[in-house]
Design an enzyme around this catalytic site. Sequence first.
Site, PDB file in Angstrom:
ATOM      1  N   HIS A 168      -7.733   1.619  -7.490  1.00  0.00           N
ATOM      2  CA  HIS A 168      -6.885   1.435  -6.317  1.00  0.00           C
ATOM      3  C   HIS A 168      -6.273   0.034  -6.273  1.00  0.00           C
ATOM      4  O   HIS A 168      -5.057  -0.129  -6.136  1.00  0.00           O
ATOM      5  CB  HIS A 168      -7.731   1.687  -5.058  1.00  0.00           C
ATOM      6  CG  HIS A 168      -7.071   1.320  -3.768  1.00  0.00           C
ATOM      7  ND1 HIS A 168      -6.161   2.147  -3.127  1.00  0.00           N
ATOM      8  CD2 HIS A 168      -7.193   0.218  -2.977  1.00  0.00           C
ATOM      9  CE1 HIS A 168      -5.753   1.571  -2.015  1.00  0.00           C
ATOM     10  NE2 HIS A 168      -6.354   0.399  -1.890  1.00  0.00           N
TER      11      HIS A 168
ATOM     12  N   HIS B 117       0.816  -1.211   0.000  1.00  0.00           N
ATOM     13  CA  HIS B 117       0.000   0.000   0.000  1.00  0.00           C
ATOM     14  C   HIS B 117       0.852   1.264   0.000  1.00  0.00           C
ATOM     15  O   HIS B 117       0.448   2.286  -0.569  1.00  0.00           O
ATOM     16  CB  HIS B 117      -0.970  -0.011   1.182  1.00  0.00           C
ATOM     17  CG  HIS B 117      -2.244  -0.739   0.882  1.00  0.00           C
ATOM     18  ND1 HIS B 117      -2.332  -2.109   0.934  1.00  0.00           N
ATOM     19  CD2 HIS B 117      -3.474  -0.287   0.513  1.00  0.00           C
ATOM     20  CE1 HIS B 117      -3.561  -2.480   0.611  1.00  0.00           C
ATOM     21  NE2 HIS B 117      -4.268  -1.399   0.345  1.00  0.00           N
TER      22      HIS B 117
END
Length: 376
Positions: free
Chosen positions: A276, A259
Amino acid sequence: MPNPNKVTERLFQSPSKYIQGPYAIQNAAKYLGKLGKAPLLLCDDIVWNIAGKELVQALEGAGFKVYRAVFGGEASREEIDRLSALGRKESSDFVIALGGGKTIDTAKTVADDLSLQVAIVPTTASTDAPCSALSVLYRPSGEFHCYTFFDKNPNIVLVDTTVISKAPPRFLAAGMGDAIATNVEARRCLNSPNFGGGLPTEVSAAIGQKCEEILFKYGKQAYEANRAHAVTPALEAVVEANTLLSGLGFESGGLAAAHAIHNGMTAIEELHSLLHGEKVAFGTICQLVLDGVPTSELDRYIEFMLSVDLPVNFEQLGIPHVKDEELRRVAELACAEGETIWNLDRVINVDLVFGAIKAADAAGRDYIKRSGWKRN
Protein backbone atom coordinates in the site's frame (compact mmCIF):
# COMPACT_ATOMS: atom_id res chain seq x y z
CA MET A 1 -16.31 21.03 -3.71
CA PRO A 2 -14.41 20.59 -0.42
CA ASN A 3 -17.25 21.37 2.01
CA PRO A 4 -20.66 21.12 0.31
CA ASN A 5 -22.56 20.78 3.61
CA LYS A 6 -20.84 23.87 5.09
CA VAL A 7 -19.60 22.03 8.17
CA THR A 8 -18.19 24.40 10.81
CA GLU A 9 -17.46 22.11 13.78
CA ARG A 10 -13.91 20.85 14.29
CA LEU A 11 -13.40 17.20 15.22
CA PHE A 12 -10.53 15.00 16.40
CA GLN A 13 -10.68 11.25 17.11
CA SER A 14 -8.26 8.57 18.24
CA PRO A 15 -7.98 5.06 19.71
CA SER A 16 -8.72 4.75 23.44
CA LYS A 17 -5.20 3.57 24.29
CA TYR A 18 -1.88 3.24 22.41
CA ILE A 19 1.02 1.20 23.80
CA GLN A 20 4.42 0.82 22.11
CA GLY A 21 7.71 -0.73 23.18
CA PRO A 22 10.03 -3.74 22.98
CA TYR A 23 8.54 -7.08 24.08
CA ALA A 24 5.13 -5.42 24.58
CA ILE A 25 3.34 -8.63 23.56
CA GLN A 26 4.54 -10.26 26.76
CA ASN A 27 2.34 -7.78 28.66
CA ALA A 28 -0.69 -8.19 26.38
CA ALA A 29 -2.90 -9.71 29.10
CA LYS A 30 -2.38 -6.63 31.27
CA TYR A 31 -3.79 -4.35 28.57
CA LEU A 32 -6.39 -6.61 26.92
CA GLY A 33 -8.01 -8.02 30.05
CA LYS A 34 -10.61 -5.25 30.21
CA LEU A 35 -11.91 -6.18 26.75
CA GLY A 36 -12.85 -9.77 27.58
CA LYS A 37 -11.44 -13.24 28.06
CA ALA A 38 -12.45 -15.12 24.89
CA PRO A 39 -10.97 -13.29 21.91
CA LEU A 40 -11.23 -14.14 18.23
CA LEU A 41 -7.62 -13.87 17.01
CA LEU A 42 -7.14 -13.08 13.33
CA CYS A 43 -3.72 -13.78 11.83
CA ASP A 44 -2.24 -15.60 8.86
CA ASP A 45 0.10 -18.59 9.05
CA ILE A 46 3.27 -16.55 8.60
CA VAL A 47 2.40 -14.13 11.40
CA TRP A 48 1.32 -17.04 13.61
CA ASN A 49 4.88 -18.34 13.60
CA ILE A 50 6.40 -14.87 14.03
CA ALA A 51 4.30 -13.59 16.92
CA GLY A 52 1.03 -15.52 17.20
CA LYS A 53 2.28 -18.33 19.38
CA GLU A 54 3.95 -15.87 21.77
CA LEU A 55 0.80 -13.77 22.03
CA VAL A 56 -1.45 -16.77 22.70
CA GLN A 57 0.98 -18.09 25.30
CA ALA A 58 0.93 -14.73 27.09
CA LEU A 59 -2.87 -14.59 27.03
CA GLU A 60 -3.59 -18.20 27.90
CA GLY A 61 -1.15 -17.94 30.80
CA ALA A 62 -3.48 -15.26 32.19
CA GLY A 63 -6.65 -17.32 31.77
CA PHE A 64 -7.78 -16.20 28.30
CA LYS A 65 -9.49 -18.66 25.95
CA VAL A 66 -8.22 -17.72 22.50
CA TYR A 67 -9.80 -18.94 19.26
CA ARG A 68 -7.48 -18.47 16.30
CA ALA A 69 -9.02 -17.84 12.87
CA VAL A 70 -6.66 -18.03 9.89
CA PHE A 71 -6.79 -14.84 7.80
CA GLY A 72 -7.08 -15.65 4.10
CA GLY A 73 -5.06 -12.69 2.83
CA GLU A 74 -7.56 -10.24 1.31
CA ALA A 75 -9.63 -7.61 3.15
CA SER A 76 -12.76 -8.48 1.20
CA ARG A 77 -16.42 -8.62 2.17
CA GLU A 78 -16.39 -12.37 1.56
CA GLU A 79 -13.51 -12.93 4.00
CA ILE A 80 -15.13 -10.67 6.59
CA ASP A 81 -18.39 -12.63 6.42
CA ARG A 82 -16.53 -15.93 6.85
CA LEU A 83 -14.60 -14.72 9.88
CA SER A 84 -17.64 -13.07 11.46
CA ALA A 85 -19.46 -16.40 11.28
CA LEU A 86 -16.57 -18.04 13.14
CA GLY A 87 -16.71 -15.37 15.84
CA ARG A 88 -20.43 -15.96 16.37
CA LYS A 89 -19.95 -19.73 16.50
CA GLU A 90 -17.21 -19.46 19.12
CA SER A 91 -19.07 -16.81 21.19
CA SER A 92 -16.01 -14.55 21.07
CA ASP A 93 -16.23 -11.48 23.32
CA PHE A 94 -13.66 -9.29 21.52
CA VAL A 95 -11.46 -9.38 18.42
CA ILE A 96 -7.67 -9.23 18.09
CA ALA A 97 -5.93 -8.31 14.84
CA LEU A 98 -2.38 -9.63 14.64
CA GLY A 99 -0.61 -8.78 11.41
CA GLY A 100 -0.42 -6.14 8.71
CA GLY A 101 -2.81 -3.64 7.18
CA LYS A 102 -5.25 -6.02 5.51
CA THR A 103 -5.51 -8.23 8.59
CA ILE A 104 -6.15 -5.11 10.66
CA ASP A 105 -8.79 -3.69 8.31
CA THR A 106 -10.53 -7.06 8.20
CA ALA A 107 -10.53 -7.42 11.99
CA LYS A 108 -11.96 -3.95 12.52
CA THR A 109 -14.82 -4.76 10.17
CA VAL A 110 -15.43 -8.16 11.79
CA ALA A 111 -15.56 -6.51 15.22
CA ASP A 112 -18.03 -3.96 13.92
CA ASP A 113 -20.20 -6.71 12.40
CA LEU A 114 -20.22 -8.54 15.74
CA SER A 115 -20.64 -5.36 17.85
CA LEU A 116 -17.45 -6.25 19.74
CA GLN A 117 -14.42 -4.29 20.93
CA VAL A 118 -11.18 -4.70 18.98
CA ALA A 119 -7.49 -4.72 19.87
CA ILE A 120 -4.90 -4.12 17.15
CA VAL A 121 -1.47 -5.75 17.43
CA PRO A 122 0.47 -4.85 14.26
CA THR A 123 3.47 -6.97 13.35
CA THR A 124 4.80 -4.44 10.84
CA ALA A 125 4.84 -0.66 10.72
CA SER A 126 3.76 -0.75 7.09
CA THR A 127 0.54 1.31 7.22
CA ASP A 128 -1.37 3.78 9.38
CA ALA A 129 -4.38 1.44 9.58
CA PRO A 130 -4.08 0.41 13.27
CA CYS A 131 -5.43 3.59 14.88
CA SER A 132 -8.26 4.57 12.57
CA ALA A 133 -12.04 4.06 12.66
CA LEU A 134 -12.16 2.96 9.05
CA SER A 135 -11.14 0.06 6.87
CA VAL A 136 -10.10 -0.11 3.23
CA LEU A 137 -11.81 -3.05 1.56
CA TYR A 138 -10.81 -4.74 -1.67
CA ARG A 139 -12.45 -7.12 -4.10
CA PRO A 140 -11.17 -10.72 -4.05
CA SER A 141 -9.25 -9.81 -7.22
CA GLY A 142 -7.24 -7.20 -5.26
CA GLU A 143 -8.87 -4.13 -6.80
CA PHE A 144 -9.94 -1.33 -4.46
CA HIS A 145 -13.60 -1.68 -3.42
CA CYS A 146 -14.56 0.91 -0.80
CA TYR A 147 -13.89 2.60 2.53
CA THR A 148 -15.91 1.32 5.49
CA PHE A 149 -16.44 3.66 8.44
CA PHE A 150 -17.06 2.78 12.10
CA ASP A 151 -18.58 4.62 15.04
CA LYS A 152 -15.40 4.40 17.09
CA ASN A 153 -11.66 3.83 16.82
CA PRO A 154 -9.96 0.65 18.06
CA ASN A 155 -10.04 0.22 21.82
CA ILE A 156 -6.37 -0.70 22.12
CA VAL A 157 -3.38 -0.54 19.78
CA LEU A 158 -0.41 -2.57 21.09
CA VAL A 159 2.84 -2.26 19.14
CA ASP A 160 5.75 -4.58 19.97
CA THR A 161 8.82 -2.94 18.44
CA THR A 162 10.88 -6.11 18.89
CA VAL A 163 8.49 -7.86 16.51
CA ILE A 164 8.52 -4.85 14.15
CA SER A 165 12.33 -4.89 14.05
CA LYS A 166 12.33 -8.50 12.82
CA ALA A 167 10.09 -7.76 9.85
CA PRO A 168 11.66 -7.12 6.45
CA PRO A 169 12.67 -3.42 6.16
CA ARG A 170 10.52 -3.14 3.05
CA PHE A 171 7.48 -3.02 5.37
CA LEU A 172 8.88 -0.15 7.44
CA ALA A 173 9.70 1.72 4.23
CA ALA A 174 6.15 1.17 2.96
CA GLY A 175 4.86 2.59 6.24
CA MET A 176 6.99 5.65 5.63
CA GLY A 177 5.56 5.87 2.12
CA ASP A 178 2.08 5.93 3.61
CA ALA A 179 3.07 8.36 6.38
CA ILE A 180 4.93 10.83 4.14
CA ALA A 181 1.58 11.52 2.47
CA THR A 182 -0.06 12.52 5.75
CA ASN A 183 1.12 16.11 5.96
CA VAL A 184 1.23 16.61 2.18
CA GLU A 185 -2.46 15.73 1.95
CA ALA A 186 -3.72 17.21 5.22
CA ARG A 187 -2.28 20.69 4.58
CA ARG A 188 -4.44 20.85 1.43
CA CYS A 189 -7.62 19.72 3.23
CA LEU A 190 -8.00 22.48 5.80
CA ASN A 191 -11.49 23.42 4.61
CA SER A 192 -12.74 19.87 3.98
CA PRO A 193 -14.48 17.61 6.52
CA ASN A 194 -12.25 14.82 7.81
CA PHE A 195 -13.19 11.16 8.23
CA GLY A 196 -15.07 11.98 11.42
CA GLY A 197 -17.23 14.49 9.57
CA GLY A 198 -15.73 17.65 11.13
CA LEU A 199 -13.10 20.13 10.08
CA PRO A 200 -9.46 19.47 11.04
CA THR A 201 -8.27 20.76 14.42
CA GLU A 202 -5.00 22.55 15.10
CA VAL A 203 -3.69 19.45 16.86
CA SER A 204 -4.31 17.26 13.79
CA ALA A 205 -2.29 19.73 11.70
CA ALA A 206 0.51 19.68 14.29
CA ILE A 207 0.52 15.88 14.31
CA GLY A 208 0.87 15.74 10.54
CA GLN A 209 3.79 18.17 10.65
CA LYS A 210 5.50 16.22 13.45
CA CYS A 211 5.01 12.98 11.52
CA GLU A 212 6.80 14.44 8.50
CA GLU A 213 9.55 15.92 10.69
CA ILE A 214 10.32 12.51 12.22
CA LEU A 215 10.44 10.80 8.84
CA PHE A 216 12.94 13.26 7.37
CA LYS A 217 15.00 13.26 10.58
CA TYR A 218 15.09 9.54 11.40
CA GLY A 219 13.69 7.64 8.40
CA LYS A 220 16.93 6.46 6.82
CA GLN A 221 18.50 5.68 10.21
CA ALA A 222 15.46 3.66 11.25
CA TYR A 223 15.50 1.78 7.93
CA GLU A 224 19.11 0.74 8.51
CA ALA A 225 18.33 -0.24 12.13
CA ASN A 226 15.52 -2.43 10.81
CA ARG A 227 17.99 -4.06 8.41
CA ALA A 228 20.06 -4.97 11.49
CA HIS A 229 16.94 -6.10 13.42
CA ALA A 230 17.83 -3.54 16.08
CA VAL A 231 15.39 -1.60 18.25
CA THR A 232 16.83 1.91 18.48
CA PRO A 233 15.43 5.36 19.36
CA ALA A 234 15.25 6.14 15.64
CA LEU A 235 13.26 2.97 14.95
CA GLU A 236 10.91 3.69 17.87
CA ALA A 237 10.33 7.22 16.55
CA VAL A 238 9.56 6.09 13.00
CA VAL A 239 7.29 3.25 14.16
CA GLU A 240 5.33 5.82 16.16
CA ALA A 241 5.23 8.18 13.15
CA ASN A 242 4.06 5.42 10.79
CA THR A 243 1.48 3.99 13.17
CA LEU A 244 0.20 6.61 15.60
CA LEU A 245 1.01 10.03 14.12
CA SER A 246 0.12 9.13 10.55
CA GLY A 247 -3.03 7.33 11.73
CA LEU A 248 -4.24 10.30 13.75
CA GLY A 249 -3.06 12.77 11.12
CA PHE A 250 -4.80 11.25 8.11
CA GLU A 251 -8.07 10.48 9.90
CA SER A 252 -8.53 13.85 11.57
CA GLY A 253 -6.57 15.86 8.99
CA GLY A 254 -7.85 14.37 5.75
CA LEU A 255 -6.72 12.56 2.61
CA ALA A 256 -6.47 14.03 -0.86
CA ALA A 257 -4.83 13.13 -4.19
CA ALA A 258 -2.05 10.78 -3.03
CA HIS A 259 -4.47 8.16 -1.69
CA ALA A 260 -7.02 8.67 -4.46
CA ILE A 261 -4.31 7.98 -7.04
CA HIS A 262 -3.23 4.93 -5.01
CA ASN A 263 -6.80 3.65 -5.22
CA GLY A 264 -6.80 4.17 -8.96
CA MET A 265 -3.47 2.34 -9.29
CA THR A 266 -5.03 -0.85 -7.90
CA ALA A 267 -6.73 -1.24 -11.29
CA ILE A 268 -3.33 -2.09 -12.82
CA GLU A 269 -2.82 -5.79 -12.18
CA GLU A 270 0.99 -5.55 -12.31
CA LEU A 271 0.89 -3.31 -9.21
CA HIS A 272 -0.98 -5.79 -6.99
CA SER A 273 2.32 -7.14 -5.65
CA LEU A 274 3.29 -3.72 -4.30
CA LEU A 275 2.55 -2.71 -0.72
CA HIS A 276 0.00 0.00 0.00
CA GLY A 277 2.61 2.55 1.07
CA GLU A 278 4.78 1.95 -1.99
CA LYS A 279 1.91 3.07 -4.22
CA VAL A 280 0.97 5.93 -1.88
CA ALA A 281 4.57 7.20 -2.05
CA PHE A 282 4.30 7.58 -5.82
CA GLY A 283 0.83 9.10 -5.35
CA THR A 284 2.44 11.67 -3.06
CA ILE A 285 4.79 12.75 -5.83
CA CYS A 286 1.75 13.08 -8.08
CA GLN A 287 0.05 15.32 -5.52
CA LEU A 288 3.14 17.47 -5.11
CA VAL A 289 3.10 17.96 -8.87
CA LEU A 290 -0.60 18.90 -8.74
CA ASP A 291 0.17 21.32 -5.90
CA GLY A 292 2.78 23.04 -8.07
CA VAL A 293 5.56 22.88 -5.47
CA PRO A 294 9.04 24.20 -6.40
CA THR A 295 11.54 21.73 -7.85
CA SER A 296 13.67 22.02 -4.70
CA GLU A 297 10.76 20.83 -2.53
CA LEU A 298 9.85 18.04 -4.92
CA ASP A 299 13.50 16.92 -4.92
CA ARG A 300 13.49 16.77 -1.11
CA TYR A 301 10.63 14.26 -1.06
CA ILE A 302 12.03 12.18 -3.91
CA GLU A 303 15.45 12.05 -2.24
CA PHE A 304 13.83 10.82 0.98
CA MET A 305 11.84 8.14 -0.82
CA LEU A 306 14.88 6.85 -2.68
CA SER A 307 16.87 6.72 0.59
CA VAL A 308 14.47 4.04 1.87
CA ASP A 309 13.98 2.29 -1.48
CA LEU A 310 10.51 3.59 -2.28
CA PRO A 311 9.51 3.79 -5.97
CA VAL A 312 9.55 7.22 -7.63
CA ASN A 313 8.89 6.33 -11.29
CA PHE A 314 7.11 3.79 -13.47
CA GLU A 315 10.18 1.57 -13.85
CA GLN A 316 10.64 1.28 -10.08
CA LEU A 317 6.92 0.57 -9.70
CA GLY A 318 7.39 -2.37 -12.07
CA ILE A 319 5.40 -0.90 -14.98
CA PRO A 320 8.09 0.52 -17.32
CA HIS A 321 5.90 0.03 -20.40
CA VAL A 322 2.58 1.17 -18.94
CA LYS A 323 0.19 2.49 -21.58
CA ASP A 324 -1.49 5.88 -21.56
CA GLU A 325 -4.93 4.27 -21.57
CA GLU A 326 -4.04 2.43 -18.36
CA LEU A 327 -2.85 5.65 -16.72
CA ARG A 328 -5.98 7.45 -17.85
CA ARG A 329 -8.04 4.70 -16.20
CA VAL A 330 -6.07 5.33 -12.98
CA ALA A 331 -6.88 9.05 -13.27
CA GLU A 332 -10.57 8.33 -13.90
CA LEU A 333 -10.79 6.13 -10.80
CA ALA A 334 -8.88 8.70 -8.72
CA CYS A 335 -11.51 11.26 -9.75
CA ALA A 336 -14.51 9.03 -9.06
CA GLU A 337 -17.40 10.51 -7.12
CA GLY A 338 -16.69 10.45 -3.38
CA GLU A 339 -12.93 10.01 -3.78
CA THR A 340 -10.62 11.91 -1.44
CA ILE A 341 -9.11 13.94 -4.28
CA TRP A 342 -12.18 16.19 -4.10
CA ASN A 343 -10.99 17.40 -0.69
CA LEU A 344 -8.48 19.56 -2.54
CA ASP A 345 -9.42 23.23 -2.65
CA ARG A 346 -8.61 23.60 -6.34
CA VAL A 347 -9.86 22.68 -9.80
CA ILE A 348 -9.45 18.97 -10.49
CA ASN A 349 -10.32 16.86 -13.52
CA VAL A 350 -9.18 13.63 -15.14
CA ASP A 351 -6.86 15.37 -17.62
CA LEU A 352 -5.02 17.22 -14.83
CA VAL A 353 -4.56 14.03 -12.81
CA PHE A 354 -3.45 12.05 -15.87
CA GLY A 355 -0.86 14.75 -16.57
CA ALA A 356 0.32 14.78 -12.96
CA ILE A 357 0.87 11.00 -13.02
CA LYS A 358 3.02 11.24 -16.14
CA ALA A 359 4.86 14.29 -14.79
CA ALA A 360 5.57 12.48 -11.48
CA ASP A 361 7.27 9.67 -13.39
CA ALA A 362 9.31 12.23 -15.34
CA ALA A 363 10.28 14.04 -12.12
CA GLY A 364 11.47 10.81 -10.53
CA ARG A 365 13.54 9.89 -13.56
CA ASP A 366 14.95 13.41 -13.81
CA TYR A 367 16.02 13.50 -10.15
CA ILE A 368 17.81 10.15 -10.48
CA LYS A 369 19.65 11.40 -13.58
CA ARG A 370 20.62 14.75 -12.04
CA SER A 371 21.68 13.33 -8.67
CA GLY A 372 23.44 10.24 -9.95
CA TRP A 373 21.48 8.13 -7.44
CA LYS A 374 22.30 4.43 -7.41
CA ARG A 375 20.53 1.72 -5.42
CA ASN A 376 22.69 0.36 -2.60
